[in-house]
Design an enzyme around this catalytic site. Structure first.
Site, PDB file in Angstrom:
ATOM      1  N   HIS A 118     -62.556  -4.820  52.708  1.00  0.00           N
ATOM      2  CA  HIS A 118     -63.238  -6.122  52.711  1.00  0.00           C
ATOM      3  C   HIS A 118     -64.734  -5.989  53.016  1.00  0.00           C
ATOM      4  O   HIS A 118     -65.491  -6.935  52.800  1.00  0.00           O
ATOM      5  CB  HIS A 118     -62.560  -7.104  53.666  1.00  0.00           C
ATOM      6  N   ASP A 148     -56.512  -2.374  53.218  1.00  0.00           N
ATOM      7  CA  ASP A 148     -57.864  -2.779  53.614  1.00  0.00           C
ATOM      8  C   ASP A 148     -58.728  -1.570  53.960  1.00  0.00           C
ATOM      9  O   ASP A 148     -59.460  -1.559  54.952  1.00  0.00           O
ATOM     10  CB  ASP A 148     -57.836  -3.759  54.780  1.00  0.00           C
ATOM     11  N   SER A 244     -66.354  -4.454  61.338  1.00  0.00           N
ATOM     12  CA  SER A 244     -65.338  -4.058  60.368  1.00  0.00           C
ATOM     13  C   SER A 244     -65.682  -2.725  59.714  1.00  0.00           C
ATOM     14  O   SER A 244     -66.808  -2.506  59.271  1.00  0.00           O
ATOM     15  CB  SER A 244     -65.200  -5.124  59.281  1.00  0.00           C
TER      16      SER A 244
END
Length: 727
Positions: A118, A148, A244
């Site tokens: 992402h 992911d 992230s």
């Protein structure tokens, strides 16, 4: 392919508690050692022995822990990168550029960077900032939405030219981590690079289950699943947006997780993808550019509360899938796989089984033992390749349409008969597609254009480009599409690019002043109750009004003996409307109140000046930059000289070249590559010349506030092949 993991059946009861007990013993020994293991010997100075004997045990423990943290930090910190991504997102019938920031870790000497899917999703350009603050270009190696995870590769030639040696981190064994272990999160929270936070592991096999104990399927959007193979490491080291893709690090200086989720405002609940899963996925992405997985065509469910004592429940079966071909039906209980017994009691155990099954080579013959209505059966299932959940998108700007390729999963979700055609994902308001009769709508399936079948997004791009370049082509385009099972036709007429210049009003009479209504209440406070009218707030310089003797503070009572009596603020424009009715070049007689005097002031009427709404303007798609010519009012409001020249920036596209070069709306462009900007036509010619020359850098000299600034724009002239907007 994933390395083989222990099956659910092979997991030993109490294994976690044994590991925790072993860890506790290790910690206890370490703590005792920190208290009593003091250096004693002939070479030990008496002063040092005395100092150590009198050191506070708590201080020594803190010192030892700090040393561990510092050592672990220094092993990973040099491999930490900040990732900046220029994205292309498709919605409302158009492509929209964006800018996102995330984190990553260099995991090999070859420059491979591990991060989240992402973070790089829809990315077109990637830049990594190393620990020494040097920016290096990167390219996407591969991405895996289901876990992911993604891998980038740094431009090693750039590193070599800069003489930079690359550090890389070691991926540890996430299976060795237990609840209570100390960990650090590293990354770029809120784009603040090179940040570290400390915490402990709260859970080593967290699964985000739904209220009915099913393993929750997480989605990035309607079509794209994620997290189905993941048992998350939950921890309380603070992470925020921007973390992230960054590493979760143990006290041995090993990466044992990839941070992926946290509380949006930061806090004490973060979730990381285990390093053992990330290691296998990264290896596949580096070798193949994708993760090849087997597909079965079923959904499984733990047997908790089902009444069964062993096995795993088949929740649903896809028609014509490998499971269906093997005779498996919803409600069956899978008892064994390849002669190994299998039981899934709890949702947390399901990802392990799914990962084991997906890890078999595509085309494998998998032996199944299953039960239906109390009877046991055997079958052999031949796996096929697990295809992507979501297809590629593209924008067709002259039509005003965004479309996406239809995958088998998307077709099933929409109950489409097959994957033929492309799916409309957005229609721009006012576009040819939206104004057609009938208009194209969201979720329509385009089957053909001008009678030519469309079986992929690449085919539609090919047809679109051919029509756009064919000067003899019909002005209307025939599109065949289906909508909720009905086959329909429509004609769209693509619009030609036109100038964005606005129409200018016919010249009218004008007096170069700004005014405000003087209502009765205000007139009383001014001490002249009868002097209602329009108060002069500014006399514009370099106008005929400035030569007439009018002054700020004068109250205009009448125009050519016609009283001006505003009733409320809605009469704000009354004065200028009355002036516009007169003839340019004529002389108007204004009756004004100045202090205690009434005066007649003759003013010659001149032509209305150009307004910002009427000014010529231009937008350049390459740079994502809109400008317009200066007006009289622009110069006056900004206190610029009447002969000031330049172009006012009106629009800067998000994540476009201009924004990345730090240009802003309201900047005044004085020159581009030392070429003074006098007009919109000159700007257009300069942009065309830059497109031909394609320089590495374009220098804008702008006026921002009271200061001039040099802003350097670095265009990316390389054409984007996939997921690009087609003019």
């Amino acid at each position: 392919m994933h390395s083989k993991k222990k099956t659910v059946a092979e997991q030993q009861p109490g294994q976690l508690s044994k590991r925790m007990s072993a860890t506790c013993r290790f910690v206890c020994v370490a703590l005792v050692s920190s208290f009593i293991s003091l250096p004693i010997g002939a070479d030990t100075a008496p002063e040092a022995q005395d100092q150590n004997q009198h050191q506070d045990p708590a201080d020594q423990l803190r010192h030892n822990l700090q040393a561990l943290i510092t050592s672990a930090r220094d092993r990973v910190f040099p491999s930490l990168v900040n990732i900046r991504v220029i994205t292309a997102n498709y919605f409302n019938g158009d492509e929209h550029k964006g800018l996102s920031v995330g984190s990553g870790t260099v995991i090999s000497p070859e420059g491979y960077v591990l991060t989240n899917f992402h973070v790089v999703r829809n990315g077109q350009k990637f830049t990594c900032t190393l620990n020494n603050k040097v920016e290096i270009s990167a390219e996407l190696v591969g991405e895996d939405p289901l876990t992911d995870l993604a891998v980038l590769k740094l431009d090693m030639q750039e590193l070599e030219e800069l003489g930079i040696s690359l550090s890389h981190a070691k991926l540890g064994d996430s299976d060795n981590m237990v609840i209570g272990d100390t960990v650090m999160s590293m990354g770029s929270p809120w784009a603040l690079s090179r940040s570290v936070s400390l915490g402990i592991i709260s859970n080593t096999d967290r699964l985000l289950a739904s209220v009915d104990d099913d393993a929750e399927e997480m989605h990035f959007n309607r079509d794209q699943r994620t997290g189905i193979f993941t048992r998350w490491i939950q921890h309380d080291s603070s992470i925020s947006p921007g973390n992230s893709g960054g590493p979760l690090v143990n006290l041995e200086g090993e990466v044992i997780g990839v941070n992926a989720m946290g509380r949006r405002r930061g806090g004490d609940m973060g979730f990381a993808i285990p390093s053992n899963l990330a290691r296998d996925v990264a290896a596949d992405l580096v070798e193949h550019g994708q993760v090849l997985r087997s597909w079965y065509g079923w959904k499984l469910k733990p047997i908790k509360n089902s009444g069964f004592s062993k096995g795993v429940l088949v929740n649903s079966v896809v028609e014509d899938s490998p499971a269906a071909e093997a005779g498996i039906e919803a409600g069956d209980i899978i008892l064994g796989i390849n002669d190994e017994p299998v039981t899934v009691w709890f949702p947390e155990e399901e990802p392990l089984l799914l990962m084991q099954l997906a890890g078999y080579p595509v085309g494998s013959e998998v032996k199944l033992e299953w039960q239906r209505d109390g009877e046991t059966h055997n079958a052999t299932l031949v796996t096929t390749q697990l295809e992507a959940d979501r297809g590629k998108e593209a924008s067709f700007r002259k039509w005003g349409v965004v479309a996406i390729e239809i995958t088998a999963s998307m077709a099933r979700n929409r109950r489409l008969p097959d994957t033929r055609g492309v799916l409309v994902q957005g229609v721009r308001s006012g576009s040819p597609a939206q104004t057609a009769e009938p208009p194209l709508n969201y979720e329509d399936v385009i089957l053909a254009v001008n009678g030519e079948a469309v079986n992929s997004i690449a085919k539609l791009l090919e047809i679109y480009e051919a029509l756009d370049s064919d000067e003899t082509a019909e002005s209307e385009v025939l599109i065949e599409y289906t909508r909720r099972g009905t086959n329909q036709l429509t004609l769209i007429k693509p619009k030609e690019s036109t100038s964005d210049d606005r129409p200018r009003e016919l010249a009218k009479a004008w007096i170069g002043i700004a005014v405000q209504p003087v209502l009765p209440n205000l007139a009383r406070h001014l001490g002249t109750p009868e002097a209602t009218g329009f108060r002069v707030t500014r006399v514009y310089p370099d106008t005929l009004a400035a030569d007439s003797g009018l002054a700020a503070g004068d109250v205009i009572l009448a125009l050519d003996d016609q009283p001006l009596k505003p009733i409320n603020m809605q009469d704000f424009g009354m004065f200028h409307r009355q002036v516009r009715r007169l003839d340019i070049g004529a002389t108007a007689r204004l009756t004004v109140q100045r202090g205690d005097e009434k005066l007649d002031v003759p003013v010659e009427l001149e032509r209305t000046r150009l307004t910002p709404g009427e000014a010529s303007n231009e937008y350049n798609d390459d740079f994502g930059l809109g400008v317009r010519e200066l007006t009289f009012l622009d110069r006056d409001e900004n206190r610029w000289p009447v002969d000031m020249e330049g172009l006012l920036i009106t629009k800067v596209e998000r994540a476009g070249w201009a924004q990345l070069g730090h240009l802003r709306p309201t900047d005044l462009v004085l020159s581009i590559n030392d070429e003074p900007m006098h007009s919109v036509a000159q700007f257009r010619e300069t942009m065309d010349a830059l497109d031909r020359q394609r320089p590495e850098r374009v220098t804008f000299l702008v006026l921002r506030g009271a200061e001039t600034r040099f802003q350097y724009v670095q265009p990316d002239w390389t054409p984007q092949i996939a997921n690009t907007t087609k003019d």
